[in-house]
Scaffold this motif. Sequence first.
Motif, PDB file in Angstrom:
ATOM      1  N   PHE A 178       0.824  -1.201   0.000  1.00 19.88           N
ATOM      2  CA  PHE A 178       0.000   0.000   0.000  1.00 19.88           C
ATOM      3  C   PHE A 178       0.868   1.264   0.000  1.00 19.88           C
ATOM      4  CE2 PHE A 178      -2.678  -3.389   1.454  1.00 19.88           C
ATOM      5  CZ  PHE A 178      -3.868  -3.156   0.779  1.00 19.88           C
ATOM      6  N   ARG A 203       1.654   1.570  -3.730  1.00 21.73           N
ATOM      7  CA  ARG A 203       0.510   2.053  -4.493  1.00 21.73           C
ATOM      8  C   ARG A 203       0.241   3.533  -4.238  1.00 21.73           C
ATOM      9  NH1 ARG A 203      -4.821  -1.042  -3.542  1.00 21.73           N
ATOM     10  NH2 ARG A 203      -5.512   0.818  -4.674  1.00 21.73           N
ATOM     11  N   ARG A 204       0.230   3.910  -2.967  1.00 24.70           N
ATOM     12  CA  ARG A 204      -0.144   5.286  -2.626  1.00 24.70           C
ATOM     13  C   ARG A 204       0.911   6.281  -3.101  1.00 24.70           C
ATOM     14  NH1 ARG A 204      -3.743   8.877  -2.857  1.00 24.70           N
ATOM     15  NH2 ARG A 204      -3.535  10.547  -1.315  1.00 24.70           N
ATOM     16  N   ASP A 214       0.673   6.650  -6.770  1.00 26.27           N
ATOM     17  CA  ASP A 214      -0.520   7.391  -7.196  1.00 26.27           C
ATOM     18  C   ASP A 214      -0.366   8.904  -7.055  1.00 26.27           C
ATOM     19  OD1 ASP A 214      -1.740   5.037  -7.853  1.00 26.27           O
ATOM     20  OD2 ASP A 214      -3.050   4.969  -6.087  1.00 26.27           O
ATOM     21  N   VAL A 233      -4.774   5.941   2.877  1.00 28.61           N
ATOM     22  CA  VAL A 233      -4.955   4.494   2.712  1.00 28.61           C
ATOM     23  C   VAL A 233      -6.056   3.965   3.623  1.00 28.61           C
ATOM     24  CG1 VAL A 233      -3.843   2.251   3.116  1.00 28.61           C
ATOM     25  CG2 VAL A 233      -2.614   4.064   1.890  1.00 28.61           C
ATOM     26  N   SER A 281     -10.669   2.847  -2.258  1.00 30.66           N
ATOM     27  CA  SER A 281      -9.863   2.256  -3.331  1.00 30.66           C
ATOM     28  C   SER A 281      -8.608   1.578  -2.787  1.00 30.66           C
ATOM     29  CB  SER A 281      -9.480   3.326  -4.358  1.00 30.66           C
ATOM     30  OG  SER A 281      -8.641   4.314  -3.790  1.00 30.66           O
ATOM     31  N   TYR A 282      -8.274   1.837  -1.510  1.00 30.47           N
ATOM     32  CA  TYR A 282      -7.109   1.194  -0.887  1.00 30.47           C
ATOM     33  C   TYR A 282      -7.529   0.178   0.179  1.00 30.47           C
ATOM     34  CZ  TYR A 282      -4.484   5.014  -3.046  1.00 30.47           C
ATOM     35  OH  TYR A 282      -3.935   5.894  -3.943  1.00 30.47           O
ATOM     36  N   CYS A 333      -8.067  -2.972   2.246  1.00 29.13           N
ATOM     37  CA  CYS A 333      -7.291  -4.209   2.292  1.00 29.13           C
ATOM     38  C   CYS A 333      -8.198  -5.432   2.226  1.00 29.13           C
ATOM     39  CB  CYS A 333      -6.467  -4.267   3.582  1.00 29.13           C
ATOM     40  SG  CYS A 333      -7.472  -4.269   5.090  1.00 29.13           S
TER      41      CYS A 333
END
Length: 350
Positions: A232, A235-236, A239, A315, A320-321, A323
């Motif tokens: 994560f 990803r974050r 992004d 997150v 969209s994040y 888990c």
Amino acid sequence: MNIRISSSVLNNPRWHSVLDVLFELTMQNDSPHSFDVGNYPRLVASSWLRGGGNERLTTLEVLRAAMKHASRNAVAAPVVLEVDDLAPVSGRTEGDNTIVAHPLGALAILMQPLHVIVEDETSDGGFFLWMARLLGIDAIIRAYRSGRLLFRHAGGKGQFKKCAMALSYGIWPRPNNPILALRLRAIAILDSDARFPGDEPNAAIRDGVSDHVAHVHVLEGRYIENYVPDPFVRRRLSDVGRHMAIEPFLRMTTNQRAFFPIKRGFKKADSAVQTRAAFLADDTRDTREKSLFESINPADWDVLADGFGDVLSTVYHDSSYRCEPGREHLLSPSQRSELRQILTTIARYL
């Protein structure tokens, strides 16, 4: 909570309708409350259950089933609610695990959610729900969705004690005279703000609030953002265009990542970014903090020095994040142990 009822309440017809409501509350789906097993002989012999004809006898049979369910519960409820018509309606707290209340006050207390006091309801509440999902502790999610768990917004660490006191005593001071005895219905959790292992800058806040809640926990890591799992983080940061910071951040040691000043980065009080050399030469910094981060190489340091602000906290509340459940392997062993312990404690106090 485990509910114990005095003989004077059980055998006074005046309170039987109130006891019916108490019973219905324990029988709701997923209710964490039950009648105390040790109170069982007194219950079955009472006029509440014996004096109402067939309808009461039906209640008795259901009560027996509820008592069996409670006795099989592997996680015992740590709080006892004693219902006594000689007690104040507001209730009073006795010791570390007992609330004594008038029947009407007992109803009010049982219908209260468990209040989890946090600095920021959205980010901190999202953090605990996210971690409960990750660790597969479904009781926390169910309790939040049903309204039995409420995150209470303190609005800053300096407000924790005031927030906890107001829960029982209201806004105007009422020494030893609570509006509703809710100390055992509140838990406080806060960031550590620690700069290195063993650092306790929030110890005074912890100690100040401890007399007004059932349990207080200071996170071992610096901030909730320091707990975001690697996938994560990738990803974050990707992004938001911080690709260059991903590998330098993940290259840090476990302790460095736990205590990295993830919001501000390596800055002075005036917000000026410090180079690695300036940081290590800074006499105002504790030698243990400098020793912890000394091994970061200069190139990685330059990328991390600005910190990430509130980027990673997204997150925990952006869907969209979200888990997947039961992915606890994404956390370090120490994180798993700490978070499972605090979430289990919350679940026990529900």
